[in-house]
Each structure stands twice: as C-alpha cells, then as structure tokens.
Design a protein around this motif. Structure first.
Motif, PDB file in Angstrom:
ATOM      1  N   ARG A 132       0.839  -1.190   0.000  1.00 60.73           N
ATOM      2  CA  ARG A 132       0.000   0.000   0.000  1.00 60.73           C
ATOM      3  C   ARG A 132       0.879   1.246   0.000  1.00 60.73           C
ATOM      4  O   ARG A 132       1.895   1.291   0.689  1.00 60.73           O
ATOM      5  CB  ARG A 132      -0.916   0.032   1.224  1.00 60.73           C
ATOM      6  N   VAL A 133       0.487   2.230  -0.787  1.00 59.77           N
ATOM      7  CA  VAL A 133       1.182   3.521  -0.790  1.00 59.77           C
ATOM      8  C   VAL A 133       0.147   4.626  -0.719  1.00 59.77           C
ATOM      9  O   VAL A 133      -0.979   4.473  -1.208  1.00 59.77           O
ATOM     10  CB  VAL A 133       2.049   3.710  -2.060  1.00 59.77           C
ATOM     11  N   SER A 134       0.517   5.727  -0.119  1.00 59.32           N
ATOM     12  CA  SER A 134      -0.398   6.871  -0.005  1.00 59.32           C
ATOM     13  C   SER A 134      -0.602   7.509  -1.367  1.00 59.32           C
ATOM     14  O   SER A 134       0.300   7.544  -2.204  1.00 59.32           O
ATOM     15  CB  SER A 134       0.174   7.894   0.974  1.00 59.32           C
ATOM     16  N   VAL A 135      -1.802   8.026  -1.588  1.00 62.38           N
ATOM     17  CA  VAL A 135      -2.080   8.718  -2.851  1.00 62.38           C
ATOM     18  C   VAL A 135      -1.252   9.990  -2.968  1.00 62.38           C
ATOM     19  O   VAL A 135      -1.108  10.548  -4.058  1.00 62.38           O
ATOM     20  CB  VAL A 135      -3.578   9.068  -2.967  1.00 62.38           C
ATOM     21  N   ASN A 136      -0.706  10.454  -1.855  1.00 59.70           N
ATOM     22  CA  ASN A 136       0.139  11.651  -1.873  1.00 59.70           C
ATOM     23  C   ASN A 136       1.619  11.320  -2.081  1.00 59.70           C
ATOM     24  O   ASN A 136       2.461  12.218  -2.131  1.00 59.70           O
ATOM     25  CB  ASN A 136      -0.027  12.429  -0.568  1.00 59.70           C
ATOM     26  N   ALA A 137       1.955  10.021  -2.173  1.00 62.58           N
ATOM     27  CA  ALA A 137       3.353   9.628  -2.372  1.00 62.58           C
ATOM     28  C   ALA A 137       3.822  10.058  -3.755  1.00 62.58           C
ATOM     29  O   ALA A 137       3.037  10.112  -4.713  1.00 62.58           O
ATOM     30  CB  ALA A 137       3.501   8.127  -2.208  1.00 62.58           C
ATOM     31  N   SER A 138       5.105  10.387  -3.874  1.00 61.73           N
ATOM     32  CA  SER A 138       5.656  10.808  -5.166  1.00 61.73           C
ATOM     33  C   SER A 138       5.832   9.603  -6.069  1.00 61.73           C
ATOM     34  O   SER A 138       6.099   8.480  -5.607  1.00 61.73           O
ATOM     35  CB  SER A 138       6.995  11.510  -4.974  1.00 61.73           C
ATOM     36  N   LEU A 139       5.700   9.827  -7.377  1.00 65.00           N
ATOM     37  CA  LEU A 139       5.884   8.740  -8.335  1.00 65.00           C
ATOM     38  C   LEU A 139       7.324   8.244  -8.348  1.00 65.00           C
ATOM     39  O   LEU A 139       7.586   7.079  -8.669  1.00 65.00           O
ATOM     40  CB  LEU A 139       5.474   9.198  -9.736  1.00 65.00           C
ATOM     41  N   ASN A 140       8.268   9.115  -8.003  1.00 64.13           N
ATOM     42  CA  ASN A 140       9.675   8.692  -7.946  1.00 64.13           C
ATOM     43  C   ASN A 140       9.871   7.632  -6.868  1.00 64.13           C
ATOM     44  O   ASN A 140      10.592   6.656  -7.067  1.00 64.13           O
ATOM     45  CB  ASN A 140      10.585   9.891  -7.672  1.00 64.13           C
ATOM     46  N   SER A 141       9.221   7.805  -5.706  1.00 72.90           N
ATOM     47  CA  SER A 141       9.346   6.802  -4.642  1.00 72.90           C
ATOM     48  C   SER A 141       8.623   5.518  -5.017  1.00 72.90           C
ATOM     49  O   SER A 141       9.078   4.416  -4.688  1.00 72.90           O
ATOM     50  CB  SER A 141       8.787   7.357  -3.325  1.00 72.90           C
ATOM     51  N   VAL A 142       7.502   5.638  -5.731  1.00 73.40           N
ATOM     52  CA  VAL A 142       6.784   4.459  -6.193  1.00 73.40           C
ATOM     53  C   VAL A 142       7.638   3.678  -7.193  1.00 73.40           C
ATOM     54  O   VAL A 142       7.697   2.438  -7.173  1.00 73.40           O
ATOM     55  CB  VAL A 142       5.445   4.855  -6.835  1.00 73.40           C
ATOM     56  N   LEU A 143       8.320   4.407  -8.070  1.00 70.40           N
ATOM     57  CA  LEU A 143       9.203   3.771  -9.043  1.00 70.40           C
ATOM     58  C   LEU A 143      10.285   2.958  -8.338  1.00 70.40           C
ATOM     59  O   LEU A 143      10.568   1.817  -8.708  1.00 70.40           O
ATOM     60  CB  LEU A 143       9.836   4.827  -9.950  1.00 70.40           C
ATOM     61  N   GLN A 144      10.881   3.540  -7.304  1.00 73.36           N
ATOM     62  CA  GLN A 144      11.919   2.834  -6.556  1.00 73.36           C
ATOM     63  C   GLN A 144      11.359   1.595  -5.850  1.00 73.36           C
ATOM     64  O   GLN A 144      12.052   0.579  -5.723  1.00 73.36           O
ATOM     65  CB  GLN A 144      12.567   3.780  -5.542  1.00 73.36           C
ATOM     66  N   THR A 145      10.105   1.679  -5.423  1.00 72.38           N
ATOM     67  CA  THR A 145       9.474   0.513  -4.804  1.00 72.38           C
ATOM     68  C   THR A 145       9.344  -0.625  -5.810  1.00 72.38           C
ATOM     69  O   THR A 145       9.636  -1.787  -5.511  1.00 72.38           O
ATOM     70  CB  THR A 145       8.091   0.879  -4.252  1.00 72.38           C
ATOM     71  N   PHE A 146       8.890  -0.297  -7.015  1.00 69.12           N
ATOM     72  CA  PHE A 146       8.763  -1.318  -8.058  1.00 69.12           C
ATOM     73  C   PHE A 146      10.127  -1.911  -8.415  1.00 69.12           C
ATOM     74  O   PHE A 146      10.276  -3.117  -8.587  1.00 69.12           O
ATOM     75  CB  PHE A 146       8.131  -0.721  -9.318  1.00 69.12           C
ATOM     76  N   ILE A 147      11.151  -1.046  -8.513  1.00 68.76           N
ATOM     77  CA  ILE A 147      12.470  -1.515  -8.928  1.00 68.76           C
ATOM     78  C   ILE A 147      13.131  -2.372  -7.849  1.00 68.76           C
ATOM     79  O   ILE A 147      13.661  -3.452  -8.125  1.00 68.76           O
ATOM     80  CB  ILE A 147      13.371  -0.315  -9.292  1.00 68.76           C
ATOM     81  N   LYS A 148      13.116  -1.893  -6.607  1.00 69.42           N
ATOM     82  CA  LYS A 148      13.877  -2.558  -5.548  1.00 69.42           C
ATOM     83  C   LYS A 148      13.137  -3.725  -4.903  1.00 69.42           C
ATOM     84  O   LYS A 148      13.752  -4.706  -4.499  1.00 69.42           O
ATOM     85  CB  LYS A 148      14.262  -1.533  -4.477  1.00 69.42           C
ATOM     86  N   LEU A 149      11.797  -3.626  -4.802  1.00 71.70           N
ATOM     87  CA  LEU A 149      11.039  -4.686  -4.152  1.00 71.70           C
ATOM     88  C   LEU A 149      10.361  -5.613  -5.156  1.00 71.70           C
ATOM     89  O   LEU A 149      10.019  -6.743  -4.828  1.00 71.70           O
ATOM     90  CB  LEU A 149       9.999  -4.096  -3.200  1.00 71.70           C
ATOM     91  N   GLY A 150      10.132  -5.105  -6.373  1.00 67.46           N
ATOM     92  CA  GLY A 150       9.542  -5.935  -7.408  1.00 67.46           C
ATOM     93  C   GLY A 150       8.128  -6.420  -7.150  1.00 67.46           C
ATOM     94  O   GLY A 150       7.807  -7.573  -7.471  1.00 67.46           O
TER      95      GLY A 150
END
Length: 646
Positions: A612-630
């Motif tokens: 789960r991520v907040s709707v206010n989270a930046s897309l850059n942090s979401v990108l890092q989540t996808f890359i590092k945690l998969g």
C-alpha cells in the motif's frame, strides 16, 4: 515438514534437471535433422552423421548414405527438406501454440518485472511446441538461433514445475526468482556457459536481482549444465559443438584489428536492430495472416542461396567451429591450406557470407516459428572476423619459425563476441560466455577490448534504444521499467497518475454472468477485490488470467456446470473478519451487503498480500518501490478510499 530453504532448493534442482534434459535432447535431435537433409545412417537410422561414422574418417565411412550422388538432386533434396522442416514448425506454432513463436526473451523480461501476459505464454503447450519446433527450425537452415527460445522454454519449465506445489504456486516473489533462475539456466545450456548464464540473468532478465536469486540462478545453471554434460549430446565430452582452445598468445600490434572488430559489432547491432524492427512492422501490417507461407518462403530462399556458400550452408554452430579453429597439426580445412590467391577468394567468400547473414537475420528474426538472434549474430561476426584475420595474414605474412604469426581463427572468435555484444548490448556476460565457450584464457583482454569498443559505439550512436529485446518491448508497447534508463517524474504524485476508470469486484453480490461480461468488456489485467462499492476497502486482488482459468475450471468440474445466475463469492466470512478492522465492519449495515447466492467461491485465486502507498506519495518513490522490491501491484490509499492499480 521440510525447511523452507530446502524445499526451494529442491524446486530449483527439479527445474535445472528438466531444462538440462530438454537441452540435451534438442541438441541430439537438431544434429540428426540437420544431417538428414544430406543423407542417413544405413546401420542405425536414428543416428546423425557424426555418431554413425564415430571413429571413422568421413571419406571411408560406408554406413552413411547420401540421398543421391547427382549434384542437382542433392541440391533439390537439401532445399526440399529445409522447406519441410520450416513448414512443420510453422504449422505446429499456428495451430497448437502461437505463443511458442518468436524468441520470448522480451516477454520473459516483462513477466519477471511483474507484467501479466496472456494465459499460456509460459504454459505446458508452449513448452511442448517450443521444444518440438525449435530443432525443426534450426535444421531448416533459417538464420535464427536457439538461445532466445532456450530462455523461453526454460522459463516455461520454471513456471510449470512449481505449480505442482501450492507453497510456490501463489507466491510472486518465488515465481520471479524461479523464472530468473530458469532463464539463466536456459542461456547456460544453450551456450554451455553456466556462469555466463547467471550473468545474463543479472544483466538482461531481472532488475531486482537479490542474493537469493543469485544463488538460485547459480544452482539452477549448475544442475542444468551438469545434466547436459551427463547426456553428452556430441559424444565429445563437450557441451557445445564449437569449443576450441588457443595455444598461441596475442600481440599488441593486433590491437588495431581488435578495434575494427569492435566497431563492426557496434555497427552490426545498430543496423540489424533498426532494419529488423522495420521488417517486423511490415510483417505485422501485411503478413499477419500468412505466417506459414512466409516461413516456407524464407526457408526456400535461405536454402537456395545458402547451399552454394559453405559458411551459410553449414549449421551455424558447425560453421563457427570451423571458423574459430586454430590451424595446426591434425586440422586440414581449406582455410588452413589457403595461400595467395586462394586466401583472397576465401576473403571475399567470407565477406559475402557476412552480408548475406545480416540480411537473412533481418528478414528471419521474428517469423512465426521459434527463433533467436544470438547465434546468427555470432555467425555473422565470425565470418567477418575470419575475413579480417585473413586480411591481417596477408598484410603481415608469417615467417618460417616465427612465433609472432597472426592466428586468424581468434579473429573469428572476437568478431562473434563483438556481434553478440552489439545485438544484446551486454558486456560482462558476453565476455564470460565467450571465455567459457572456448577456454581461451589468453584472449580475455582482446575480448574485453572488442566488447568495450562495441559498447561505446552502441552508447553513442544507438540513441539509448537498448538491445534487440528492449527494442522489441518498446515496439510492441509493453509496460516495462528499464532500470538502466533515467526516470524523473519531478513532483508528480500517485493521485495524479491514477485513472478515473476503475473496475473492482465486491467480495459478494456478483453472478457468473457478471464475470463473463467483465472479462469481455474490460482489458485490465488486475482486479481489486473490495468489501462493497460504497465502502471500497481492498481485501486483495485477482489476476485476469486466474479469473478466466478458474471460471473455465468450474465449468468443467462443477456438477451441472456454471449457470449465468450462479452467485459468486470471493472471500469467506471468516477470512473477511481477519482482513477488515472490526470498527469498519460494525459501521456497515446489513442493507449494504448485496444479495446473492454464494454458489462459487473464488478465494483460491485471490491474492491477499499487496503493498500500500499513499495517494500523496511521489511517483519517484513508487518507481523505486517497483524496482527494488519488485511487487506485482501497489495499492494507493486515502482515508476511507481504497483503490488498486498495477
């Protein structure tokens, strides 16, 4: 109960064993089919030429019988068998497993990254048809290779074997690691390069290469190549047909020629990738319904023009064995006997073979049969490299008794490395693969020079397009996060990227007809399962492929089949209590729960673990989540508003 790590290792062992067995069988069948175009073994029909004449000279082998002694009829038979093999492979792919066509590396990359492809791409039928069609295609003489398809069928094995065990079947983390390990093993058995296969998985397949994945890839590649070595498909103790060793060392005066080979590799990669994309676009626009006819024409054209040039007529791996070989005692190929005018003739023959091979690769790669591009690229690089080697020999003739002679076979080896690097944009993996192929420890530095120059050409003149697999991903519009590229979303948030169109499934209240309509009208690959439309609390999510497969399963197994008005329940009440907080449940009235008969329970295909991520989270942090945690999907949330996107 067995410890978890032991069970995981056991699964990797099973995957590696199956991949090694398939690879060994494919090598044997491919060799037999390739030789069958020219003749057969009169004593044991199932043996190829090498096995039939094992221990005998080719000239004195009476057991091997050619189809005819007349030159014209030999030509006709060669062309006819080539067309037949290609035709059968194309028919199998079209009518039984269309997903078996092509290379498969691009699709495996995006599956590992989390994208869901159509059902069956990594299934049993795809594995079966890929394994049958691949030797037929290679034997047909098309300028395609087995390495890309080896990654695909290996990934199929990595997908279907764990499905026998529930512990691994529903775990995305395990699935991703198994697919990466299997893909690494696929390259390992295709090249006979276990460490190179692991590095290929690290460089090209996955962007979330954890230490646990590294170990699984290493172990899977080890088991697969071990089984392949045990099968000994070439009866030489080698697991690749063109394994050679160089006894002579290189000289610093040869570095300019190494640079030329590196430049060729970069130019080759850029040109072939560019024109192949154009050929694929033409194929999709004009030949989408003529796949079998196209394959037949390509086989006919390739065999007709290739028959008259040894380096196109020969199986590409056999041709590279000839080109890589160091001339010396016990090796008397015409390349070694050539001098003066005959060397010039060989030079132009090799240049012609290089040009024709590049053209054939452009028009053949992407046809509706299993096809790869690695070995054809290596073959083109090998012919060009050997031509440069002959040119170097003519410029610097060897003096009798001198130990400073040019070894033209090494130039073929270096040219193959450059072309492979040029088409894949890989560096370390290519160097290690070539080293493991030949055992040429002395030529690590020349190989690094060639690959390094190729890399610089690619970086400066390919506009950051990546290797052929990455370009095919972009061409087909597949969603893929390339960690090698720069991504900057500035201050954009998750809420700004979310779509207004959302399809969610209430845990109770739907009927079978609703599911059928949903699958027909919606293109989403992931559907969130929520408590209620007025209280969209995300309970989990279900994949489109799983939803379709489970519905089809119920139609076959359920007594009386599935009726349109049969009720659907995604979560049991007991599970619901564990998923949703008590105060939220108490705030809901009974009238908010839709009525419906919970006849069919979909809970077995619902995945309850998600990020789960907040709707206010930046897309850059979401990108890092996808890359590092998969993760497969992320769930943006706001107070009392829950939506699921993937």
């Amino acid at each position: 109960m067995q410890p978890y790590h032991f069970s995981t290792t056991n699964q990797v062992s099973n995957i590696g064993e199956v991949i090694g067995t398939i690879a060994g069988c494919l090598n044997i069948i491919t060799e037999w089919l390739g030789d069958f175009k020219t003749g057969y073994c009169s004593t044991n029909f199932y043996l190829n030429k090498d096995f039939c004449c094992f221990g005998e000279a080719e000239e004195t082998c009476s057991a091997w019988q050619t189809w005819t002694e007349f030159g014209l009829f030999k030509y006709v038979a060669f062309v006819a068998f080539s067309v037949l093999f290609g035709f059968v492979a194309a028919v199998l792919c079209k009518f039984y497993a269309p997903t078996a066509a092509g290379s498969g590396i691009s699709e495996v990359k995006i599956i590992v990254s989390g994208f869901i492809l159509q059902s069956g791409f990594l299934g049993w039928w795809t594995l079966f048809i890929k394994a049958i069609g691949l030797p037929l295609v290679i034997a047909s003489g098309l300028s395609v290779g087995k390495e890309g398809p080896s990654v695909h069928y290996a990934a199929c094995v990595g997908n279907v074997i764990p499905k026998f065990f529930k512990r691994f079947d529903r775990s995305y983390v395990n699935q991703s690691q198994f697919l990466t390990a299997a893909a690494s093993a696929g390259v390992a058995v295709a090249f006979g390069s276990p460490i190179g296969g692991v590095l290929f998985g690290l460089e090209d397949i996955t962007s979330t290469f954890k230490l646990s994945t590294l170990w699984k890839s290493y172990y899977c590649a080890l088991v697969a190549t071990g089984i392949l070595s045990l099968i000994n498909p070439f009866r030489t103790g080698q697991i690749v047909i063109f394994e050679v060793k160089y006894e002579s060392d290189w000289k610093y005066s040869e570095i300019p020629f190494f640079i030329i080979l590196g430049i060729f590799g970069g130019v080759y990669g850029i040109l072939v990738s560019k024109f192949n994309i154009k050929a694929v676009a033409f194929r999709q626009k004009y030949l989408s319904n003529s796949g079998i006819k196209e394959v037949v024409f390509l086989c006919l054209f390739t065999s007709m023009i290739g028959y008259f040039n040894e380096f196109i007529r020969l199986d590409m791996t056999e041709g590279m064995e000839v080109l890589f070989h160091e001339c010396g005692e016990g090796y008397d190929h015409g390349l070694c006997k050539a001098d003066g005018s005959s060397k010039v003739a060989f030079f132009f023959s090799l240049i012609y073979a290089t040009i024709m091979r590049m053209f054939l690769v452009v028009i053949s790669y992407g046809a509706k049969v299993p096809c790869g591009i690695f070995v054809p690229s290596m073959a083109a690089g090998a012919t060009f490299g050997r031509a440069i080697g002959i040119l170097a020999e003519l410029m610097f003739p060897c003096k009798e008794g001198s130990d400073q002679c040019i070894i033209s076979g090494t130039y073929a080896f270096l040219g193959a490395a450059s072309a492979l690097s040029g088409i894949t944009h890989l560096t370390v993996a290519v160097v290690v693969i070539m080293f493991e192929l030949t055992g040429a420890i002395r030529y690590i530095i020349p190989t690094m020079i060639c690959v390094g120059v190729t890399k610089m050409i690619n970086d400066n003149f390919s506009n950051g397009c990546g290797g052929i697999a990455d370009q095919m991903i972009k061409f087909n519009g597949m969603p893929f996060i390339d960690v090698k590229e720069d991504h900057d979303f500035e201050d954009a948030t998750v809420e700004e990227a979310m779509t207004d169109t959302v399809v969610a499934l209430p845990y109770i209240g739907l009927v079978a007809q609703d599911i059928e309509t949903l699958l027909a009208r919606s293109k989403f690959s992931v559907f969130p399962v929520i408590y209620h439309s007025e209280n969209p609390i995300v309970l989990g999510y279900v994949l489109r492929t799983d939803l379709l497969a489970y519905m089809n399963k119920m139609k076959k197994e359920r007594v009386g089949g599935v009726k349109p008005d049969d009720g659907i329940r995604f979560v049991t009440d007991n599970k619901l209590v564990l998923l949703v907080e008590d105060h939220i449940l108490n705030s809901l009235t009974n009238s908010q729960i839709l009525e419906g008969s919970p006849d069919i329970l979909f809970e077995p295909v619902v995945k309850f673990q998600f990020f789960r991520v907040s709707v206010n989270a930046s897309l850059n942090s979401v990108l890092q989540t996808f890359i590092k945690l998969g993760p497969l999907v992320l769930t943006p949330f706001a107070p009392w508003k829950y939506l699921c996107v993937g």
